[in-house]
Design an enzyme around this catalytic site. Structure first.
Site, PDB file in Angstrom:
ATOM      1  N   ASP A  21      41.146  24.922 -30.083  1.00  0.00           N
ATOM      2  CA  ASP A  21      41.858  25.770 -30.052  1.00  0.00           C
ATOM      3  C   ASP A  21      42.628  26.481 -31.967  1.00  0.00           C
ATOM      4  O   ASP A  21      41.972  25.807 -32.703  1.00  0.00           O
ATOM      5  CB  ASP A  21      43.815  25.161 -29.769  1.00  0.00           C
ATOM      6  N   ASN A  69      42.742  30.450 -18.354  1.00  0.00           N
ATOM      7  CA  ASN A  69      41.705  30.835 -19.979  1.00  0.00           C
ATOM      8  C   ASN A  69      42.012  32.698 -18.380  1.00  0.00           C
ATOM      9  O   ASN A  69      41.473  33.609 -19.844  1.00  0.00           O
ATOM     10  CB  ASN A  69      41.208  30.756 -20.707  1.00  0.00           C
TER      11      ASN A  69
HETATM   12  C1  IPE Z   1      43.751  25.496 -24.719  1.00  0.00           C
HETATM   13  O1  IPE Z   1      44.211  25.985 -25.576  1.00  0.00           O
HETATM   14  C2  IPE Z   1      42.616  25.772 -23.743  1.00  0.00           C
HETATM   15  C3  IPE Z   1      41.343  25.667 -24.718  1.00  0.00           C
HETATM   16  C4  IPE Z   1      41.044  25.805 -26.009  1.00  0.00           C
HETATM   17  C5  IPE Z   1      40.012  26.384 -24.044  1.00  0.00           C
HETATM   18  P1  IPE Z   1      44.918  27.483 -24.752  1.00  0.00           P
HETATM   19  O2  IPE Z   1      45.422  28.741 -25.654  1.00  0.00           O
HETATM   20  O3  IPE Z   1      44.478  28.468 -23.345  1.00  0.00           O
HETATM   21  O4  IPE Z   1      46.898  27.255 -24.472  1.00  0.00           O
HETATM   22  P2  IPE Z   1      48.106  27.146 -24.248  1.00  0.00           P
HETATM   23  O5  IPE Z   1      47.845  28.681 -24.131  1.00  0.00           O
HETATM   24  O6  IPE Z   1      48.392  27.084 -25.918  1.00  0.00           O
HETATM   25  O7  IPE Z   1      48.828  26.471 -23.896  1.00  0.00           O
HETATM   26  C1  IPE Z   2      40.500  28.695 -28.601  1.00  0.00           C
HETATM   27  O1  IPE Z   2      41.029  29.909 -28.878  1.00  0.00           O
HETATM   28  C2  IPE Z   2      39.864  29.095 -27.198  1.00  0.00           C
HETATM   29  C3  IPE Z   2      39.967  29.767 -25.702  1.00  0.00           C
HETATM   30  C4  IPE Z   2      41.416  29.566 -25.791  1.00  0.00           C
HETATM   31  C5  IPE Z   2      39.088  30.400 -24.787  1.00  0.00           C
HETATM   32  P1  IPE Z   2      42.161  30.318 -28.180  1.00  0.00           P
HETATM   33  O2  IPE Z   2      41.798  32.133 -28.280  1.00  0.00           O
HETATM   34  O3  IPE Z   2      42.830  30.284 -27.651  1.00  0.00           O
HETATM   35  O4  IPE Z   2      43.072  30.876 -30.345  1.00  0.00           O
HETATM   36  P2  IPE Z   2      44.844  31.358 -30.302  1.00  0.00           P
HETATM   37  O5  IPE Z   2      45.520  29.704 -29.071  1.00  0.00           O
HETATM   38  O6  IPE Z   2      45.122  32.239 -29.327  1.00  0.00           O
HETATM   39  O7  IPE Z   2      45.362  31.261 -31.824  1.00  0.00           O
HETATM   40 MG    MG Z   3      45.703  29.109 -27.975  1.00  0.00          MG
END
Ligand code: IPE
Ligand code: IPE
Ligand code: MG
Length: 241
Positions: A21, A69
């Site tokens: 993340d 997602n």
């Molecule tokens: C969790 O991260 C999913 C992945 C890293 C693939 P998210 O960014 O989707 O989670 P939330 O929305 O912060 O809970």
């Molecule tokens: C994790 O990074 C990757 C996926 C969830 C696919 P994020 O895209 O959630 O990154 P932040 O949390 O917005 O910084």
């Molecule tokens: Mg995220």
């Protein structure tokens, strides 16, 4: 003293899981599109998978795309899918060199036919390797996994393959995406968020969580070492004393 330390040393985790993340925030900080953050995150994944192999970690489970997602823009989702496709094509090419075994946790039916095929090929062609097993969580949700397990068991009961009474804590895991894989001892979440976001709900019952402030694209072997050191300092009681 040295002897005392050795006797009490906690062994390396066999199975490490990571919620990858922070890609979006990493890109934003640099004035770049979110997709650039995902590209940087994919690079980090390559390095960390390699590092886990050298450490002798047996299983590395990574959360790459959740069932939630899909809420993101079509541009971001297709950018992530493209990166996944590129990674899998490359992994298929380097298979003989890297000896990584692949498995995929999640409902792959929602992915493009091309990506589904790449997943199937990566899984089947790497089945005999045993350096490290990478479990890719793609369109994965812990709740979705449990619902699918309940449904599959109910169908086995309906068809006479199973008796309802046979369902126990030992049997249910056979119906999960992770069937046959030991639960992760350590789950790492970079990016500063402190929640599971629907990751490995069943398997994490007694996992040690390490939350870190670093964003995933900035995560490296040093951070993994620090998380493992933190894990080794934990006192795992499993409900005992
Ligand atoms: C969790 O991260 C999913 C992945 C890293 C693939 P998210 O960014 O989707 O989670 P939330 O929305 O912060 O809970
Ligand atoms: C994790 O990074 C990757 C996926 C969830 C696919 P994020 O895209 O959630 O990154 P932040 O949390 O917005 O910084
Ligand atoms: Mg995220």
């Amino acid at each position: 003293m040295a002897l005392f330390k050795k006797e009490n040393e906690v062994p390396m985790p066999r199975h490490i899981a990571i919620i990858m993340d922070g890609n979006g925030r990493w890109a934003k900080k640099r004035g770049l599109p979110r997709t650039a953050g995902h590209a940087a995150g994919a690079e980090t994944f390559r390095k960390i998978a390699n590092y886990c192999r050298t450490l002798g970690v047996e299983y590395l489970t990574v959360y790459a795309f959740s069932t939630e997602n899909w809420k993101r823009s079509e541009e971001e989702v297709s950018g992530i899918m493209k990166l996944l496709g590129n990674y899998l094509r490359e992994a298929l090419q380097d298979m003989e060199k890297n000896h990584v075994r692949f498995r995929f946790f999640g409902d792959l039916t929602r992915l493009s036919p091309e990506l589904q095929q790449l997943c199937l090929d990566a899984q089947s062609r790497s089945g005999a390797f045993d350096d490290v097993q990478v479990n890719f969580c793609l369109n994965y949700g812990g709740r979705d996994e449990l619902v699918k397990a309940a449904k599959a068991f109910a169908l086995d009961v309906a068809s006479g393959k199973r008796q309802a009474e046979e369902l126990t804590e030992d049997v249910l895991p056979d119906y999960l995406y992770s069937a046959g894989v030991p639960d992760p001892e350590l789950i790492i979440r970079p990016s500063g968020e402190m929640r599971t976001s629907n990751f490995l709900l069943w398997q994490s019952a007694y996992s040690e969580y390490v939350f870190m402030d670093v964003l995933w694209p900035d995560f490296g072997p040093k951070e993994l070492d620090a998380a493992i050191e933190e894990y080794k300092r934990r006192n795992r009681r499993f409900g005992g004393v």
